[in-house]
Every structure is written in structure tokens, then in C-alpha cells.
Design an enzyme around this catalytic site. Structure first.
Site, PDB file in Angstrom:
ATOM      1  N   ARG A  79      -4.753 -50.616 -72.845  1.00  0.00           N
ATOM      2  CA  ARG A  79      -3.481 -51.236 -72.439  1.00  0.00           C
ATOM      3  C   ARG A  79      -2.625 -51.446 -73.678  1.00  0.00           C
ATOM      4  NH1 ARG A  79      -4.601 -56.410 -70.770  1.00  0.00           N
ATOM      5  NH2 ARG A  79      -3.518 -57.252 -72.573  1.00  0.00           N
ATOM      6  N   GLU A  87       0.693 -54.790 -79.436  1.00  0.00           N
ATOM      7  CA  GLU A  87      -0.650 -54.368 -79.825  1.00  0.00           C
ATOM      8  C   GLU A  87      -1.172 -53.344 -78.833  1.00  0.00           C
ATOM      9  OE1 GLU A  87      -3.278 -57.704 -79.844  1.00  0.00           O
ATOM     10  OE2 GLU A  87      -2.992 -58.149 -77.724  1.00  0.00           O
ATOM     11  N   ASN A 147      -4.657 -52.468 -76.908  1.00  0.00           N
ATOM     12  CA  ASN A 147      -5.978 -52.980 -76.543  1.00  0.00           C
ATOM     13  C   ASN A 147      -6.877 -51.810 -76.160  1.00  0.00           C
ATOM     14  OD1 ASN A 147      -5.307 -56.054 -76.323  1.00  0.00           O
ATOM     15  ND2 ASN A 147      -3.715 -55.011 -75.151  1.00  0.00           N
ATOM     16  N   SER A 206      -8.040 -56.393 -69.522  1.00  0.00           N
ATOM     17  CA  SER A 206      -8.290 -57.127 -68.280  1.00  0.00           C
ATOM     18  C   SER A 206      -7.038 -57.291 -67.432  1.00  0.00           C
ATOM     19  CB  SER A 206      -8.874 -58.502 -68.614  1.00  0.00           C
ATOM     20  OG  SER A 206      -7.937 -59.263 -69.345  1.00  0.00           O
ATOM     21  N   LYS A 235      -6.296 -54.171 -85.903  1.00  0.00           N
ATOM     22  CA  LYS A 235      -4.875 -54.260 -86.281  1.00  0.00           C
ATOM     23  C   LYS A 235      -4.551 -53.518 -87.575  1.00  0.00           C
ATOM     24  CE  LYS A 235      -4.136 -56.786 -82.682  1.00  0.00           C
ATOM     25  NZ  LYS A 235      -5.500 -56.725 -82.156  1.00  0.00           N
ATOM     26  N   LYS A 281      -1.364 -61.428 -87.820  1.00  0.00           N
ATOM     27  CA  LYS A 281      -2.284 -61.069 -86.742  1.00  0.00           C
ATOM     28  C   LYS A 281      -3.650 -60.732 -87.321  1.00  0.00           C
ATOM     29  CE  LYS A 281      -0.531 -59.256 -83.097  1.00  0.00           C
ATOM     30  NZ  LYS A 281       0.046 -58.354 -82.066  1.00  0.00           N
ATOM     31  N   GLU A 285      -9.302 -58.447 -81.393  1.00  0.00           N
ATOM     32  CA  GLU A 285      -8.526 -58.693 -80.188  1.00  0.00           C
ATOM     33  C   GLU A 285      -8.879 -60.063 -79.620  1.00  0.00           C
ATOM     34  OE1 GLU A 285      -8.466 -55.541 -77.348  1.00  0.00           O
ATOM     35  OE2 GLU A 285      -8.536 -54.003 -78.885  1.00  0.00           O
ATOM     36  N   GLY A 286      -8.109 -60.461 -78.582  1.00  0.00           N
ATOM     37  CA  GLY A 286      -8.325 -61.760 -77.950  1.00  0.00           C
ATOM     38  C   GLY A 286      -7.185 -62.700 -78.268  1.00  0.00           C
ATOM     39  N   ARG A 295       3.320 -60.134 -68.083  1.00  0.00           N
ATOM     40  CA  ARG A 295       2.961 -61.541 -68.310  1.00  0.00           C
ATOM     41  C   ARG A 295       4.180 -62.283 -68.838  1.00  0.00           C
ATOM     42  NH1 ARG A 295      -2.007 -60.675 -72.222  1.00  0.00           N
ATOM     43  NH2 ARG A 295      -0.578 -59.032 -72.886  1.00  0.00           N
TER      44      ARG A 295
END
Length: 482
Positions: free
Chosen positions: A123, A144, A146, A151, A315, A373, A377-378, A458
Site C-alpha cells: 500500500r 510512505e 508499506n 491492513s 525508510k 521518520k 513501519e507502524g 483515512r
């Protein structure tokens, strides 16, 4: 962005309709328990937070983001084939988590990779940059990419369907919500279909099952369960769920049959990670989770992602690709190259070997224009605003090398109505557009599947820096294109 005046009268009715639809159609998640509830194993379910109606979006830029999906799939694939590039680019990243991933890659490459087929469910997330509030100058920049545990595909599909229901049921076309301008989103089906195709390519359909690797105490379980149910309903494929600790305790390799991965007597066709993307997933003192990760990587199971795909999402890779001449190594198609380049915002190294001190100086003077950053991830780990200056001045060179510095993307905020914990709220908001993509290759050169696979929108309050829904920062939305 607020609807017309007649719409205001319908807000309470829309709220009740929306909440009822959410619970009836699986737009739900487990609430974070109180101490008392956790002690007594009490589980409460709530709706996923959502916007009450779609948010307006530039159609041209939306289509541009969708078009990039296949470009980024090929980019990830081409980088993942370049072992030396990954190892050399990341070797000086001062981050134990990244170094452990690199170590696993070194081991499995030395031993010989058992499975040539790989499945990518990616994604790419974008924000709309509009610093001067001039619609003609608006453009998308990638936040970013993913490459592991992408998810929310199931609940994203649900919120699109919720909005279609509310628009149609309440005749909202005259309020600017024409369903002809509301995209279809089959992210749940696209992703479950890609897992099913990988399962079939494993070529041992009878008796083998898909393994979903999960976190303990997962609150976003219904998003995951939606894929499990679709795999069975549409493809008659079984999916089992195990934590990495359980895998370490109960899984083994059948070396006599080509390193087949077995757990509880079941042969695994596809190992699909919905965990393993954060150091918090590897906390056992004995390294149980790292042993599980290595065991899976050594096996014949098709991985989603492979260790190489996972490393492409670090990253530092994103930052190095933005340097002159690097992207050209991995993208040969001229149009694709230009599309990807256009999606890059300013990305700067903080590694001690090539730190850009001029940019660091600017970031200390104007920290509101930059984001730090971390490599992994997360949600919830980025550094913003005044804390950027504090971190740049106080961190050691080694600590700084575990971050990259990025120009902050400036978006134009808008008012919208949202539902969180059954409450109707009006907020000043921003959004982040995610484009899912799926990719299957059989060896280096045989591409079996490469396609865009749905949408995630989102929305967050304008003063919030993070947007993760499961992490509690954002909410689900859908676009109305104009």
C-alpha cells in the site's frame, strides 16, 4: 466541505443509520479494554470510526495515485532482486530491528532461497500538497510505501459501501454526492484473490492452508477475519491464525520434502504477515519471534512479504531512491520513471556517512516544515514540529542514522462530520490516500500478477500528526471525485 443546509437536518438520522449499518456489516473492531476488563477477559466491540459522508477529492490526482500502483509494484520487485543494493544501503542504519532483518536475508541467500514465488500486498500512501491554497498547484506526494501488513482493506471496503448506502438511502445526490463520482472499492476481494492465486501456484492445494501471522491481543481482528471468510467462501481455502511465538513453538520444516513448513500437522502454502513489522513483535528474551521469522523464510511456503520485500519498505530505501540517478537503476520505462519521480517529496539522509547538514540546519530553524521518520513501519513513531529541532540537536550520530528527514507535506484542511464511539463530531480535517496493490512473481523475470487492488482513505483532525486508525489517530473515509 460541509454539506448543504438541508443536509444538516439529516445528520442525526444519518448518524443512527451509519452506526446500525456499521455493526450489521462488519465495520467493527475490539475496543481497548480497561484494566478491570482485561483482568476479567471482557471483550467489547465498537464500530470503526468513520466519516458520515465522502470527502471531496481531485479526480486527476486520485487517478494519478491509482496509476502509480503498478509502477511501485515493479519498483519493489526490481529492488528486491538486488541483494547487494539492499545490504549496502542499509548496512549502516543504526537500528537493531533493521540489522536483524538484514541478517536473516544474508542467511537465507547463503543457504539458497527455497521458494521462487513471492506475493506482495503493498500500500502506497499519499497526501495532497497544497501549500498556497491554489487548486491548480495541488499535487500528490508519497508519504510512505508499506510492504508488510498492509491492513484495513476489508473495513475500507465496508466504509465505501456504507457511504453508498447513506447516499442512496437519503437521496444525497443534490447535496453534491453523486454515486457516479464515488469509486468502487473491492480491496477485500482483490487481496483475498491474490492470496488464493498464490495458494494455487504453490501447487499443493489438497491439504495445504494459508497461515496468517498475527499479533497477540489483535483489536483489528474483524478486518483480518474478513479475508479469512472470503478465502473460504470464494475459493474453499482454509486460513489459520498463529502468533510468531506459537510458530516458534509448534512449527517445523520437513527437510525431506523440500523444506515444507508444517504447523500443528498442517502444510503451509502462504505465510501472510499481519505482524512482524515492529520491534514490539519481537520482544521475547529468548528471541522466539526472530527464530520463527527465520524458520518461515527458510521454508518452501510463499511469503507475503519475503524478507527482501520487507527491507524495500525501510525508510532509508525511500530516501536513497530520491537521490539523483538511483531510481533509474530500477525503472527503465520513461513514463513510469517520471510518474514515480513526481510523487517524491524532499527526502534527506541523517546517516553519519552522508548526512545533509544544510538541510539539518534549515530543519532546526523551521522544524514545522519537516518530519523525522524511523526506518520501521507502524504508526505513532514519527517526530514532528518543535520536537524535530530537539531531536536533531540532542541525538547522537548513531541515533540519527535510524531516521530519515522529510519535507512536511502541507495539505488544505476541510470541515467534515465523523462518528467516533457513537458520537457525532464536526472536525477540521485532513486526509491520506492509500492505494493497495498486489504482485506475484515466479522467479526474477516471470511476473504473474501486477495490479492496483483498492483504496484506503483515512481522515484525521487537522492538528493531528498521525493517521493510523488501528493506532487510534485516524478514521475511515471514502472520496467523492470532482
Amino acid at each position: 466541505m460541509s454539506p448543504n443546509i438541508n443536509f444538516e437536518e439529516k445528520l442525526k438520522e444519518l448518524k443512527e443509520q451509519g452506526i446500525d449499518w456499521a455493526f450489521a456489516n462488519g465495520l467493527i473492531m475490539i475496543k481497548k479494554p480497561t484494566e478491570e476488563e482485561a483482568k476479567n477477559n471482557v471483550v467489547n466491540v465498537t464500530h470503526v470510526p468513520f466519516s458520515l459522508y465522502p470527502s471531496k477529492m481531485n479526480k486527476k490526482l486520485f487517478n494519478e495515485a491509482c496509476k502509480l500502483a503498478e509502477d511501485y509494484n515493479l519498483l519493489v520487485h526490481n529492488i528486491s532482486k538486488d541483494y547487494d543494493f539492499l545490504q549496502n544501503t542499509l548496512k549502516d542504519v543504526f537500528d537493531d530491528f533493521t540489522q536483524m532483518l538484514l541478517n536473516i536475508q544474508r542467511k537465507v541467500v547463503k543457504e539458497g532461497i527455497k521458494q521462487k514465488i513471492s506475493l506482495g500486498i503493498f500500500r502506497s500512501d499519499y497526501m495532497f500538497h497544497n501549500n498556497n491554497n491554489n487548486i491548480e498547484e495541488e499535487r500528490i506526494y508519497q508519504v510512505e510505501l508499506n510492504t508488510i501488513s498492509s491492513s484495513l482493506a476489508v473495513v475500507s471496503n465496508r466504509v465505501f459501501n456504507l457511504h453508498k448506502y447513506l447516499i442512496g438511502r437519503n437521496d444525497l445526490k443534490d447535496n453534491g454526492y453523486d454515486l457516479l463520482n464515488h469509486p468502487t472499492n473491492e480491496s477485500d476481494k482483490e487481496i483475498s484473490d491474490s492470496i488464493a492465486l498464490a495458494h494455487k501456484l504453490y501447487n499443493k492445494e489438497n491439504g495445504s492452508v494459508v497461515l496468517m501471522i498475527i499479533q497477540e491481543g489483535e483489536r483489528n481482528i474483524y478486518d483480518q477475519k474478513g479475508l479469512e471468510f472470503q478465502l473460504w467462501s470464494n475459493h474453499s481455502i482454509k486460513l489459520i491464525r498463529r502468533t510468531m511465538k506459537e510458530i516458534n513453538e509448534r512449527a517445523k520444516l520437513d527437510e525431506e520434502n523440500g523444506s515444507v513448513l508444517l504447523i500443528d500437522g498442517m502444510e503451509i502454502s502462504v505465510a501472510y504477515y499481519r505482524a512482524g513489522y515492529t520491534p514490539n513483535d519481537y520482544m521475547s528474551s529468548g528471541g522466539d519471534e526472530w527464530k520463527a521469522r527465520l524458520l518461515i523464510e527458510r521454508s518452501l511456503a510463499i511469503k507475503c512479504p519475503t524478507i527482501a520485500h520487507h527491507l524495500v519498505g525501510v525508510k532509508k530505501i525511500q530516501q536513497v531512491l530520491a537521490q539523483p540517478g538511483v531510481l533509474e537503476r530500477f525503472i527503465k520505462d520513461k513514463e513510469s520513471l517520471e510518474r514515480v519521480k513526481r510523487s517524491f517529496t524532499g527526502l534527506y539522509s541523517l546517516s553519519k556517512e552522508d548526512i545533509d547538514m544544510e538541510v539539518v540546519k534549515k530543519a532546526i530553524e523551521s522544524p514545522q516544515n519537516y518530519v523525522m521518520k524511523p526506518q520501521r513501519e507502524g504508526g505513532g513513531n514519527n517526530i514532528y514540529n518543535d520536537q524535530v529541532a530537539v531531536a536533531l540537536k540532542s541525538m547522537s550520530p548513531e541515533e540519527l542514522s535510524s531516521y530519515i528527514l522529510m519535507d512536511k507535506i502541507m495539505s488544505k484542511s476541510f470541515k467534515t462530520h465523523v462518528i467516533r464511539d457513537r458520537q457525532l463530531l464536526e472536525i477540521e480535517s485532513l486526509y491520506e490516500l492509500g492505494i493497495y496493490s498486489v504482485f506475484i512473481s515466479n522467479g526474477d523475470d516471470n511476473i504473474v500478477l501486477n495490479k492496483q487492488a483498492g483504496i484506503l482513505l483515512r481522515t484525521k483532525t487537522a492538528n493531528s500528526d498521525e493517521v493510523g486508525v488501528a493506532a487510534g489517530f485516524g478514521l475511515l473515509d471514502s472520496p467523492i471525485l470532482e
